[in-house]
Write a protein that holds these residues in place. Structure first.
Motif, PDB file in Angstrom:
ATOM      1  N   ARG A  45       7.152  73.331  43.179  1.00  0.00           N
ATOM      2  CA  ARG A  45       6.773  71.841  43.234  1.00  0.00           C
ATOM      3  C   ARG A  45       6.855  70.379  44.480  1.00  0.00           C
ATOM      4  O   ARG A  45       6.981  69.813  44.834  1.00  0.00           O
ATOM      5  CB  ARG A  45       7.486  70.836  42.020  1.00  0.00           C
ATOM      6  CG  ARG A  45       7.241  71.549  40.454  1.00  0.00           C
ATOM      7  CD  ARG A  45       7.726  70.826  39.507  1.00  0.00           C
ATOM      8  NE  ARG A  45       7.394  69.414  39.254  1.00  0.00           N
ATOM      9  CZ  ARG A  45       6.288  68.702  38.473  1.00  0.00           C
ATOM     10  NH1 ARG A  45       5.871  70.040  37.640  1.00  0.00           N
ATOM     11  NH2 ARG A  45       5.952  67.910  38.028  1.00  0.00           N
ATOM     12  N   ASN A  46       6.691  71.663  44.814  1.00  0.00           N
ATOM     13  CA  ASN A  46       6.686  71.323  46.358  1.00  0.00           C
ATOM     14  C   ASN A  46       5.338  70.693  47.105  1.00  0.00           C
ATOM     15  O   ASN A  46       4.386  71.324  46.522  1.00  0.00           O
ATOM     16  CB  ASN A  46       6.660  72.793  47.670  1.00  0.00           C
ATOM     17  CG  ASN A  46       7.569  72.137  49.157  1.00  0.00           C
ATOM     18  OD1 ASN A  46       6.626  71.416  49.317  1.00  0.00           O
ATOM     19  ND2 ASN A  46       8.589  72.764  48.859  1.00  0.00           N
ATOM     20  N   ARG A  47       5.630  69.516  47.310  1.00  0.00           N
ATOM     21  CA  ARG A  47       4.331  68.801  47.227  1.00  0.00           C
ATOM     22  C   ARG A  47       3.915  68.826  48.599  1.00  0.00           C
ATOM     23  O   ARG A  47       2.337  68.697  49.362  1.00  0.00           O
ATOM     24  CB  ARG A  47       4.364  67.115  47.334  1.00  0.00           C
ATOM     25  CG  ARG A  47       4.632  66.325  45.798  1.00  0.00           C
ATOM     26  CD  ARG A  47       5.224  65.465  45.474  1.00  0.00           C
ATOM     27  NE  ARG A  47       6.612  65.012  46.171  1.00  0.00           N
ATOM     28  CZ  ARG A  47       7.380  64.120  46.129  1.00  0.00           C
ATOM     29  NH1 ARG A  47       6.985  63.082  45.826  1.00  0.00           N
ATOM     30  NH2 ARG A  47       8.409  64.359  46.703  1.00  0.00           N
ATOM     31  N   ASN A  48       4.881  69.277  50.423  1.00  0.00           N
ATOM     32  CA  ASN A  48       4.338  69.839  50.980  1.00  0.00           C
ATOM     33  C   ASN A  48       3.469  70.706  51.609  1.00  0.00           C
ATOM     34  O   ASN A  48       2.422  70.767  51.753  1.00  0.00           O
ATOM     35  CB  ASN A  48       5.539  69.895  52.284  1.00  0.00           C
ATOM     36  CG  ASN A  48       6.597  68.333  52.313  1.00  0.00           C
ATOM     37  OD1 ASN A  48       5.928  67.208  52.512  1.00  0.00           O
ATOM     38  ND2 ASN A  48       7.490  68.393  52.429  1.00  0.00           N
ATOM     39  N   ALA A  49       4.568  72.021  50.406  1.00  0.00           N
ATOM     40  CA  ALA A  49       3.471  73.201  50.494  1.00  0.00           C
ATOM     41  C   ALA A  49       1.650  72.962  49.696  1.00  0.00           C
ATOM     42  O   ALA A  49       1.032  73.309  49.932  1.00  0.00           O
ATOM     43  CB  ALA A  49       4.264  73.967  49.729  1.00  0.00           C
ATOM     44  N   ALA A  50       1.386  72.687  48.440  1.00  0.00           N
ATOM     45  CA  ALA A  50       0.413  71.829  47.743  1.00  0.00           C
ATOM     46  C   ALA A  50      -0.027  70.823  48.646  1.00  0.00           C
ATOM     47  O   ALA A  50      -1.383  71.366  48.534  1.00  0.00           O
ATOM     48  CB  ALA A  50       0.967  70.960  47.137  1.00  0.00           C
ATOM     49  N   LEU A  51      -0.295  69.951  49.148  1.00  0.00           N
ATOM     50  CA  LEU A  51      -0.844  68.937  50.511  1.00  0.00           C
ATOM     51  C   LEU A  51      -1.267  70.267  51.381  1.00  0.00           C
ATOM     52  O   LEU A  51      -2.656  70.072  51.978  1.00  0.00           O
ATOM     53  CB  LEU A  51       0.012  68.446  50.826  1.00  0.00           C
ATOM     54  CG  LEU A  51      -1.317  67.312  51.689  1.00  0.00           C
ATOM     55  CD1 LEU A  51      -2.394  66.842  51.853  1.00  0.00           C
ATOM     56  CD2 LEU A  51       0.376  66.221  52.835  1.00  0.00           C
ATOM     57  N   LEU A  52      -0.431  71.117  52.436  1.00  0.00           N
ATOM     58  CA  LEU A  52      -1.351  71.294  53.034  1.00  0.00           C
ATOM     59  C   LEU A  52      -1.655  72.931  52.593  1.00  0.00           C
ATOM     60  O   LEU A  52      -3.077  73.054  52.937  1.00  0.00           O
ATOM     61  CB  LEU A  52       0.286  72.988  53.649  1.00  0.00           C
ATOM     62  CG  LEU A  52      -0.243  73.886  54.651  1.00  0.00           C
ATOM     63  CD1 LEU A  52      -0.937  73.264  56.180  1.00  0.00           C
ATOM     64  CD2 LEU A  52       0.789  74.900  55.152  1.00  0.00           C
TER      65      LEU A  52
END
Length: 140
Positions: A45-52
């Motif tokens: 659930r990594n938000r950084n990776a999801a946003l990228l």
């Protein structure tokens, strides 16, 4: 009824081109980030990776949408330009990622998969969106 069938087939073809380009975008982001993107987003659930990833997909969508709109009902031209401009956009987004990585401290890929939110992710995401917008403007 022929027009509806033709329009549905054209829409299907454009949709396939868009999906293929988004899949290529997914693979490029996966290569740019350490670890498996699938695990980072869906398991960790990594938000950084999801946003990228999300910014990459929106950038591709903007490019493909613009290429379709400006094709002026020329189906073959629209498909070819959607694919060509979409690939160009993905290459430029990948290049912008590498350039941003060169001019910023640390390894951008590692920063972007850090479990803690990081402002560098927003910068990278905006670069993806801006790249898509610039290419879309150049198409029209």
């Amino acid at each position: 009824m022929t027009t509806l069938a033709t329009d549905l087939l054209a829409t299907l073809a454009y949709g396939v081109v868009g999906l293929v380009l988004m899949a290529v975008g997914y693979l490029l982001v996966d290569v740019a980030t350490p670890g498996r993107l699938h695990d980072l987003i869906w398991a960790d659930r990594n938000r950084n990776a999801a946003l990228l990833l999300a910014s990459n997909l929106v950038g591709v969508g903007v490019i493909v949408t613009t290429a379709i709109v400006v094709s002026h009902d020329d189906f073959v031209d629209g498909l070819v330009s959607s694919a060509a401009y979409g690939l160009l956009g993905l290459l430029l987004m990948a290049g912008s990622f590498l350039l941003l990585d060169l001019v910023t401290p640390g390894r951008l890929g590692e920063i972007l998969v850090d479990p803690e939110p990081h402002p560098a992710v927003w910068v990278s995401a905006v670069v993806h969106l801006a790249t898509g917008a610039v290419i879309a403007a150049a198409i029209s």
